[in-house]
Motif scaffolding. Structure first.
Motif, PDB file in Angstrom:
ATOM      1  N   ARG A   1       0.443   4.143  -4.778  1.00  0.00           N
ATOM      2  CA  ARG A   1       0.950   3.909  -3.390  1.00  0.00           C
ATOM      3  C   ARG A   1       1.684   5.011  -2.780  1.00  0.00           C
ATOM      4  O   ARG A   1       2.072   5.924  -3.446  1.00  0.00           O
ATOM      5  CB  ARG A   1       2.427   2.897  -3.662  1.00  0.00           C
ATOM      6  CG  ARG A   1       2.036   1.640  -4.474  1.00  0.00           C
ATOM      7  CD  ARG A   1       0.862   1.030  -3.825  1.00  0.00           C
ATOM      8  NE  ARG A   1       0.576  -0.461  -4.353  1.00  0.00           N
ATOM      9  CZ  ARG A   1      -0.614  -0.688  -5.120  1.00  0.00           C
ATOM     10  NH1 ARG A   1      -1.650   0.151  -4.745  1.00  0.00           N
ATOM     11  NH2 ARG A   1      -0.877  -1.546  -5.620  1.00  0.00           N
ATOM     12  N   HIS A   2       1.428   5.130  -1.431  1.00  0.00           N
ATOM     13  CA  HIS A   2       1.696   6.255  -0.785  1.00  0.00           C
ATOM     14  C   HIS A   2       3.376   6.193  -0.586  1.00  0.00           C
ATOM     15  O   HIS A   2       3.926   5.001  -0.405  1.00  0.00           O
ATOM     16  CB  HIS A   2       1.177   6.113   0.824  1.00  0.00           C
ATOM     17  CG  HIS A   2      -0.503   6.355   0.776  1.00  0.00           C
ATOM     18  ND1 HIS A   2      -1.132   7.234   0.286  1.00  0.00           N
ATOM     19  CD2 HIS A   2      -1.331   5.326   1.344  1.00  0.00           C
ATOM     20  CE1 HIS A   2      -2.526   7.021   0.181  1.00  0.00           C
ATOM     21  NE2 HIS A   2      -2.577   5.834   0.863  1.00  0.00           N
ATOM     22  N   LEU A   3       3.916   7.345  -0.340  1.00  0.00           N
ATOM     23  CA  LEU A   3       5.336   7.575  -0.309  1.00  0.00           C
ATOM     24  C   LEU A   3       6.010   7.886   0.720  1.00  0.00           C
ATOM     25  O   LEU A   3       5.722   8.994   1.407  1.00  0.00           O
ATOM     26  CB  LEU A   3       5.809   8.405  -1.634  1.00  0.00           C
ATOM     27  CG  LEU A   3       5.214   8.067  -2.982  1.00  0.00           C
ATOM     28  CD1 LEU A   3       5.620   9.124  -3.966  1.00  0.00           C
ATOM     29  CD2 LEU A   3       5.674   6.698  -3.382  1.00  0.00           C
TER      30      LEU A   3
ATOM     31  N   ASP B   1       0.814  -1.237  -0.040  1.00  0.00           N
ATOM     32  CA  ASP B   1       0.120   0.047   0.137  1.00  0.00           C
ATOM     33  C   ASP B   1       0.834   1.288  -0.134  1.00  0.00           C
ATOM     34  O   ASP B   1       0.466   2.383  -0.423  1.00  0.00           O
ATOM     35  CB  ASP B   1      -0.832  -0.079   1.086  1.00  0.00           C
ATOM     36  CG  ASP B   1      -1.722  -1.137   1.359  1.00  0.00           C
ATOM     37  OD1 ASP B   1      -2.389  -1.502   0.541  1.00  0.00           O
ATOM     38  OD2 ASP B   1      -1.597  -2.107   2.270  1.00  0.00           O
ATOM     39  N   ALA B   2       2.056   1.201   0.460  1.00  0.00           N
ATOM     40  CA  ALA B   2       3.036   2.253   0.553  1.00  0.00           C
ATOM     41  C   ALA B   2       4.226   1.730   0.498  1.00  0.00           C
ATOM     42  O   ALA B   2       4.718   0.698   0.530  1.00  0.00           O
ATOM     43  CB  ALA B   2       2.867   2.998   1.869  1.00  0.00           C
ATOM     44  N   VAL B   3       5.297   2.843  -0.182  1.00  0.00           N
ATOM     45  CA  VAL B   3       6.597   2.229  -0.148  1.00  0.00           C
ATOM     46  C   VAL B   3       7.751   3.315   0.690  1.00  0.00           C
ATOM     47  O   VAL B   3       7.415   4.470   0.643  1.00  0.00           O
ATOM     48  CB  VAL B   3       6.997   2.205  -1.660  1.00  0.00           C
ATOM     49  CG1 VAL B   3       6.207   1.383  -2.466  1.00  0.00           C
ATOM     50  CG2 VAL B   3       6.975   3.722  -2.266  1.00  0.00           C
ATOM     51  N   ALA B   4       8.776   2.827   1.128  1.00  0.00           N
ATOM     52  CA  ALA B   4       9.714   3.340   1.609  1.00  0.00           C
ATOM     53  C   ALA B   4      10.998   3.476   0.723  1.00  0.00           C
ATOM     54  O   ALA B   4      11.415   2.053   0.494  1.00  0.00           O
ATOM     55  CB  ALA B   4      10.147   2.842   3.059  1.00  0.00           C
ATOM     56  N   ILE B   5      11.533   4.274   0.464  1.00  0.00           N
ATOM     57  CA  ILE B   5      12.566   4.320  -0.675  1.00  0.00           C
ATOM     58  C   ILE B   5      13.973   4.734   0.200  1.00  0.00           C
ATOM     59  O   ILE B   5      13.877   5.728   0.637  1.00  0.00           O
ATOM     60  CB  ILE B   5      12.325   5.324  -1.821  1.00  0.00           C
ATOM     61  CG1 ILE B   5      10.919   4.620  -2.627  1.00  0.00           C
ATOM     62  CG2 ILE B   5      13.483   5.210  -2.806  1.00  0.00           C
ATOM     63  CD1 ILE B   5      10.471   5.221  -3.753  1.00  0.00           C
ATOM     64  N   ALA B   6      14.920   4.247  -0.039  1.00  0.00           N
ATOM     65  CA  ALA B   6      16.353   4.240   0.527  1.00  0.00           C
ATOM     66  C   ALA B   6      17.287   4.082  -0.488  1.00  0.00           C
ATOM     67  O   ALA B   6      18.142   3.277  -0.532  1.00  0.00           O
ATOM     68  CB  ALA B   6      16.555   3.553   1.613  1.00  0.00           C
ATOM     69  N   LEU B   7      17.296   5.016  -1.641  1.00  0.00           N
ATOM     70  CA  LEU B   7      18.082   5.115  -2.838  1.00  0.00           C
ATOM     71  C   LEU B   7      18.747   6.260  -3.215  1.00  0.00           C
ATOM     72  O   LEU B   7      18.012   7.208  -2.662  1.00  0.00           O
ATOM     73  CB  LEU B   7      17.066   4.301  -4.042  1.00  0.00           C
ATOM     74  CG  LEU B   7      16.831   2.864  -3.829  1.00  0.00           C
ATOM     75  CD1 LEU B   7      15.424   2.458  -4.805  1.00  0.00           C
ATOM     76  CD2 LEU B   7      18.045   1.986  -4.190  1.00  0.00           C
ATOM     77  N   PRO B   8      19.811   6.338  -4.045  1.00  0.00           N
ATOM     78  CA  PRO B   8      20.192   7.528  -4.481  1.00  0.00           C
ATOM     79  C   PRO B   8      19.024   8.470  -5.054  1.00  0.00           C
ATOM     80  O   PRO B   8      17.995   8.025  -5.674  1.00  0.00           O
ATOM     81  CB  PRO B   8      21.113   7.304  -5.358  1.00  0.00           C
ATOM     82  CG  PRO B   8      21.611   6.147  -5.100  1.00  0.00           C
ATOM     83  CD  PRO B   8      20.504   5.141  -4.702  1.00  0.00           C
ATOM     84  N   PRO B   9      19.174   9.851  -4.848  1.00  0.00           N
ATOM     85  CA  PRO B   9      18.010  10.644  -5.414  1.00  0.00           C
ATOM     86  C   PRO B   9      17.439  10.495  -6.970  1.00  0.00           C
ATOM     87  O   PRO B   9      16.169  10.658  -7.185  1.00  0.00           O
ATOM     88  CB  PRO B   9      18.512  11.977  -4.996  1.00  0.00           C
ATOM     89  CG  PRO B   9      19.977  11.900  -4.824  1.00  0.00           C
ATOM     90  CD  PRO B   9      20.239  10.565  -4.424  1.00  0.00           C
ATOM     91  N   ASP B  10      18.289  10.276  -7.669  1.00  0.00           N
ATOM     92  CA  ASP B  10      17.859  10.143  -9.077  1.00  0.00           C
ATOM     93  C   ASP B  10      17.501   8.693  -9.488  1.00  0.00           C
ATOM     94  O   ASP B  10      17.154   8.335 -10.916  1.00  0.00           O
ATOM     95  CB  ASP B  10      19.189  11.012  -9.995  1.00  0.00           C
ATOM     96  CG  ASP B  10      19.222  12.220  -9.871  1.00  0.00           C
ATOM     97  OD1 ASP B  10      18.269  12.807  -9.572  1.00  0.00           O
ATOM     98  OD2 ASP B  10      20.284  12.908  -9.716  1.00  0.00           O
ATOM     99  N   VAL B  11      17.789   7.918  -8.407  1.00  0.00           N
ATOM    100  CA  VAL B  11      17.033   6.443  -8.772  1.00  0.00           C
ATOM    101  C   VAL B  11      15.717   6.471  -8.059  1.00  0.00           C
ATOM    102  O   VAL B  11      14.885   5.824  -8.772  1.00  0.00           O
ATOM    103  CB  VAL B  11      17.934   5.298  -8.256  1.00  0.00           C
ATOM    104  CG1 VAL B  11      17.324   4.151  -8.373  1.00  0.00           C
ATOM    105  CG2 VAL B  11      19.424   5.351  -9.011  1.00  0.00           C
TER     106      VAL B  11
END
Length: 296
Positions: free
Chosen positions: A85-87, A62-72
């Protein structure tokens, strides 16, 4: 709420994954990364599933947490928002204005909620201090120093991030600059004039005029010697002087858990969070303007 984690680096391993695993209102659905073996290792460690396909993980959360370089992160965030999906994103949202605006447009069109993990806004002491200063009128001058030994000290708590290619390429302006701006802008107002000069290493000094009439400066570095390290915010105005209290060494997991709490609340109410993609976009725009000044 079912959360998917995108990213497998030190930040994901030390902060996002443990916070998602322990949160009572979260089902940690799975993890995807650009290195499948790292995703598998995180999944085994935190009792979840490794995915080798982005769309498959998006379909199951339902939601994603992203821990990646900004332009990825930016195009992946657009994809996630378009899937409904919520961000919960990392800072900076992107390192180009176009990238940041694409994320904002996708969020607005999809009607999902977003939170950017500007860490100082989710650490209890600094968040409380920020709220107190926002309520106080008459600030005239602000100063934020983010002078860290990320690349200069192998014993630094930040040394695990020194191998990050994007941090080495973009330097302190993009790595710690968002932290400084995230503390000054909510108190002093949007930046209407920006100046920037380079110093030794990746050190950068910014000057800003805010729409309140106040002035501020930001001194930023990831290459400062350990003995010169400093992280501070100070305000001066009609009420006197206010200095950000030193943060207790509680780690980032409690702060990320609070960010999850606030994303859940925003999803429930439908209200925009103060640290959403619109704020993240503005920080990117200001940093891009500063970068242009440095290149002039």
């Amino acid at each position: 709420m079912r959360f998917g984690l995108f990213g497998t680096g030190p930040w994901a391993q030390r902060t996002q994954a443990p916070a998602l695993q322990a949160h009572p209102d979260v089902e940690f659905t799975g993890v995807w990364g650009r290195r499948p073996e790292a995703a598998k290792a995180i999944a085994e460690r935190f009792g979840t599933r490794a995915y080798d396909d982005v769309d498959a993980l998006l379909a199951d959360c339902d939601a994603v947490a992203i821990a990646l370089p900004p332009d990825v992160q930016a195009p992946l965030a657009v994809q996630a928002a378009q899937a409904g999906r919520h961000l919960l994103l990392d800072k900076p949202v992107a390192t180009t204005v176009e990238g940041a605006r694409a994320v904002t447009e996708a969020v607005d069109q999809a009607g999902v909620v977003s939170v950017i993990f500007f860490t100082m806004h989710f650490s209890r002491e600094s968040a409380d201090w920020l709220a107190e200063q926002r309520a106080q009128q008459g600030w005239l001058v602000g100063r934020a120093n983010w002078l860290l030994s990320v690349f200069a000290d192998s014993d630094s708590p930040y040394a695990a991030y020194a191998a990050s290619p994007w941090r080495r390429e973009k330097g302190a302006l993009w790595d710690v600059g968002p932290h400084a701006l995230s503390m000054l802008l909510p108190i002093l107002g949007d930046a209407t004039e920006i100046g920037a000069v380079r110093g030794p290493g990746d050190t950068v000094h910014l000057t800003l005029r805010h729409d309140s009439g106040a002035l501020s400066t930001c001194s930023l570095s990831c290459t400062i010697p350990p003995q010169a390290s400093e992280r501070s915010v100070q305000l001066n105005g009609h009420a006197g002087k206010a200095v950000l209290p030193e943060r207790s060494d509680l780690g980032m997991v409690p702060a990320f858990r609070r960010a999850v709490d606030e994303l859940l609340a925003a999803a429930h109410t439908g209200e925009r969070h103060p640290c959403d993609v619109h704020f993240g976009q503005r920080v990117t725009e200001i940093l891009c303007m500063a970068e242009a000044r440095l290149s002039a």
